[in-house]
Design an enzyme around this catalytic site. Structure first.
Site, short mmCIF file in Angstrom:
data_model
loop_
_atom_site.label_atom_id
_atom_site.label_comp_id
_atom_site.label_asym_id
_atom_site.label_seq_id
_atom_site.Cartn_x
_atom_site.Cartn_y
_atom_site.Cartn_z
N ASP A 88 8.48 44.90 97.62
CA ASP A 88 9.26 46.20 98.51
C ASP A 88 8.50 45.84 99.84
OD1 ASP A 88 9.82 47.26 95.98
OD2 ASP A 88 8.02 48.27 95.53
N HIS A 103 6.97 51.20 91.99
CA HIS A 103 7.53 49.97 91.98
C HIS A 103 9.10 50.11 91.28
CE1 HIS A 103 8.63 46.02 92.96
NE2 HIS A 103 8.58 45.46 91.64
#
Length: 338
Positions: A173, A200
């Site tokens: 990310d 996530h």
């Protein structure tokens, strides 16, 4: 042909992913034959921080290990295949990286992977608890929002849980946020750093553009679109691969980056900071990703959320409910295991 003397140095260290200091860490990759496991193992084989590379999977590992063993770097590679060899693969490991599990296909969410991957991660965590309970555990297997609680609960059953050593790898990310911001602003992505907090998956992925370095600003509509792209970037790859898998190469890069940071910190390097999904007191969620100062024994200090913009505060508020549900789902799975 390159001469032996003039051989080029191959490294992904434009972001200082690895130091040149020698180390003899033994690193295990569980799921080493898969789409993430193979390129991740290649990157780890190339690092001077790795002395031994222990590769485990349910199939094809001897071939992967043989292939990697021909590379002219110092890490010694051994392949282990099947449940009977799992314990041997983990003996003496300092770091265990777990990309094992099934990938997403078009139309699937990370949560759709739960039933299959929860069992896989619980089985592997059980083996880690029995064979190398003091190792740093880096979980890539999705859904990370649930697989970290699963790993933690399994370690607790053996009385060996150390919250400073169990990490959900959310680095992809951050990598994506850095790349996308750099693209929009015409910057060198190797010099951009965007903290990403939360979890996530989908809306639990919270990029803190207001804390980016160098400082960047976007109009509200562009900020909203950028945030959505970072949150949905995994689906972008799943769709582009059209049924042939999910993010593997970028995830391998991100997994290697995080592993190198853990090894650097274990090796005594100061000031190593990475975001990861860990046991946390920073919010009302038991687990939450924030920037962490890493040290010789894992998490040295949780650096917290920092100062958030109003937009980011709303993103955090929106993520809490989903995160709590994913955490409970993981904890309940272990509680109900036979």
């Amino acid at each position: 042909m390159f001469s032996r003397i003039a051989r080029p140095t191959i490294c992904i260290a434009t972001r200082s992913l690895s130091t040149s200091s020698q180390n003899n860490a033994k690193v295990a990759v569980l799921g080493a034959s898969g789409g993430i496991g193979q390129p991740l193992s290649l990157l780890l084989k190339n690092s001077p921080l790795v002395g031994e590379l222990s590769l485990f999977d349910i199939a094809h590992t001897p071939g992967v290990a043989a292939d990697l063993s021909h590379i002219e770097t110092r890490a010694h590679v051994t392949g282990y295949m099947g449940p009977d060899q799992l314990d041997a693969a983990l003996k003496g490991c300092n770091v265990v990286v777990i990309p094992a599990g099934v990938p997403r296909k078009p139309g699937m969410t990370r949560d759709d992977l739960f039933n299959t991957n929860a069992t896989i991660v619980a089985t592997l965590a059980d083996a880690v608890a029995r064979n190398c309970p003091e190792a740093m555990i880096c979980i890539i297997a999705n859904p990370v929002n649930s697989t970290i609680p699963i790993t933690s609960e399994v370690m607790k059953k053996y009385g060996v849980y150390n919250p400073n050593r169990v990490f959900g790898v959310t680095t992809l990310d951050i990598v994506r946020a850095n790349a996308f911001v750099a693209e929009l602003k015409g910057l060198d992505p190797a010099r951009v750093n965007v903290p990403v907090i939360g979890g996530h998956a989908g809306k639990t992925i919270i990029p803190l553009i207001s804390q980016a370095t160098p400082k960047v600003e976007f109009p509200a509509d562009q900020l909203s679109a950028l945030t959505a792209r970072i949150q949905d970037a995994g689906t972008e790859v799943v769709k582009a691969k059209a049924g042939a898998g999910s993010a593997t190469l970028s995830m391998a890069y991100a997994g290697a980056r995080f592993t190198f940071s853990v090894l650097d910190a274990m090796n005594g390097k100061d000031g190593v900071v990475e975001c990861a999904y860990v046991r946390s007191e920073e919010t009302e969620c038991k687990y939450f990703s924030t920037p962490l100062l890493l040290g010789k024994h894992g998490i040295e200090k949780n650096l917290g959320l920092g100062k958030l913009s109003a937009f980011e505060e709303n993103l955090v508020a929106d993520a809490i409910g989903e995160l709590k549900g994913s955490i409970k789902k993981g904890e309940d799975f272990v509680a109900n295991m036979k």
